[in-house]
Design an enzyme around this catalytic site. Structure first.
Site, PDB file in Angstrom:
ATOM      1  N   LYS A  66       4.382  -5.288   7.312  1.00  0.00           N
ATOM      2  CA  LYS A  66       3.654  -4.682   6.193  1.00  0.00           C
ATOM      3  C   LYS A  66       3.177  -5.706   5.162  1.00  0.00           C
ATOM      4  O   LYS A  66       2.142  -5.504   4.531  1.00  0.00           O
ATOM      5  CB  LYS A  66       4.504  -3.606   5.511  1.00  0.00           C
ATOM      6  N   ASP A 103       1.465   5.064   1.872  1.00  0.00           N
ATOM      7  CA  ASP A 103       2.801   5.628   1.612  1.00  0.00           C
ATOM      8  C   ASP A 103       2.868   6.254   0.218  1.00  0.00           C
ATOM      9  O   ASP A 103       3.499   7.288   0.022  1.00  0.00           O
ATOM     10  CB  ASP A 103       3.871   4.536   1.709  1.00  0.00           C
TER      11      ASP A 103
END
Ligand code: ATR
Length: 273
Positions: A66, A103
């Site tokens: 990420k 997210d």
């Protein structure tokens, strides 16, 4: 030609994203396939190059890539830059990638779906200060929540407060959580303590919300306890589906059916739990 999308991670076999996205692609009549791609940490840059050559339509990125995804991108959304992680890459015309973090909006969508649309000035207790907490804290701070962040390693909670909320969140050691339960409207467990069988002992919930970013076997005991204590509960599956929907919308423009997707993944998770 059938377009390609996928999720890169290591490990990746357990990923529910192909199940979620392939159903949405079918429902929308889009000629594309979404695949789980096992990519070791050191192979991330070369995998991205290969996928760029294959004119991939979009990628989700999960652990351990990420941060690398953020670094690899030529364009980075404000939220991804601030959170320090990207979970969505979209090819840019002319080369390179645009990085997003879905997210954070996904978490807010899941909250709204659980009936909590306004968090401004609400006391929210966030347990944990790892990668998942960063997106949660960023999203809630943007919406004006009044946050307390507690972590096993308090200095990480302090860093998170400083970096993502300009020091406007209270923070401390997680073993003091009992002192904060009464005044919290919402409690969010972002720790991975469920993996080791540990749990937060909750006071009476009185219909407040307890959210856990884990799901399935890992979160089962904690959520059952919350339920017994009279909390409304939200598990990580709702957030998983919501972040996937945000990514799908970035790539294709339309909002997919999150309710049906949630039922589908829940059936799968329950079958293996
Ligand atoms: P993620 O990206 O899933 O958030 P992470 O970055 O490894 O994963 O963070 C895990 C979080 O769970 C951290 O806040 C960690 O606390 P530390 O920062 O002190 O490591 C927390 N955590 C893990 N196991 C725990 C346990 N048994 N009790 C309390 N907190 C725990």
């Amino acid at each position: 030609m059938t377009e390609l999308l996928g999720v890169l991670g290591d490990p990746i076999a357990q990923s529910l994203s192909p199940l979620i996205h392939n159903a949405w692609l079918r429902e929308a009549g889009i000629d594309a396939t979404y695949e789980a791609m096992q990519v070791a940490e050191n192979d991330f840059a070369s995998a991205l190059e290969t996928l760029a050559k294959r004119q991939v339509r979009g990628l989700n990125i999960t652990l351990p890539h990420k941060h690398a995804a953020l670094v690899a991108a030529g364009e980075v959304s404000v939220s991804a830059a601030k959170i320090g992680a990207a979970n969505t890459l979209t090819p840019i015309d002319g080369g390179g990638w645009h990085a997003d973090n879905t997210d954070a909006p996904g978490f807010l969508f899941a909250l709204a779906h659980a009936g909590i649309e306004v968090v401004e000035n609400q006391n929210i207790l966030v347990l944990g200060a790892g990668g998942a907490a960063r997106a949660v804290v960023y999203a809630l701070h943007q919406r004006g929540a009044s946050l307390t962040i507690l972590n096993r390693t308090p200095s990480r909670a302090a860093d998170l407060s400083k970096q993502l909320t300009n020091g406007q969140s209270a923070y401390g050691p997680i073993d003091q959580y009992r002192d904060y339960l009464d005044e919290a409207c919402i409690v969010i467990n972002t720790t991975s303590m469920g993996y080791t069988g540990n749990a937060i002992e909750l006071a009476r919930g009185k219909n407040r919300l307890f959210a856990d970013i884990s799901y399935g076997r890992i979160a089962a005991a904690q959520l059952a306890h919350a339920d017994q204590q009279g909390w409304r509960t939200l598990d990580g599956l709702s957030m998983l589906v919501a972040q996937a929907a945000e990514s799908f919308e970035i790539w294709f423009g339309g909002r997919p059916d999150t309710d049906k997707a949630l039922q589908r993944v829940r059936r799968v998770v329950e079958a293996v739990s």
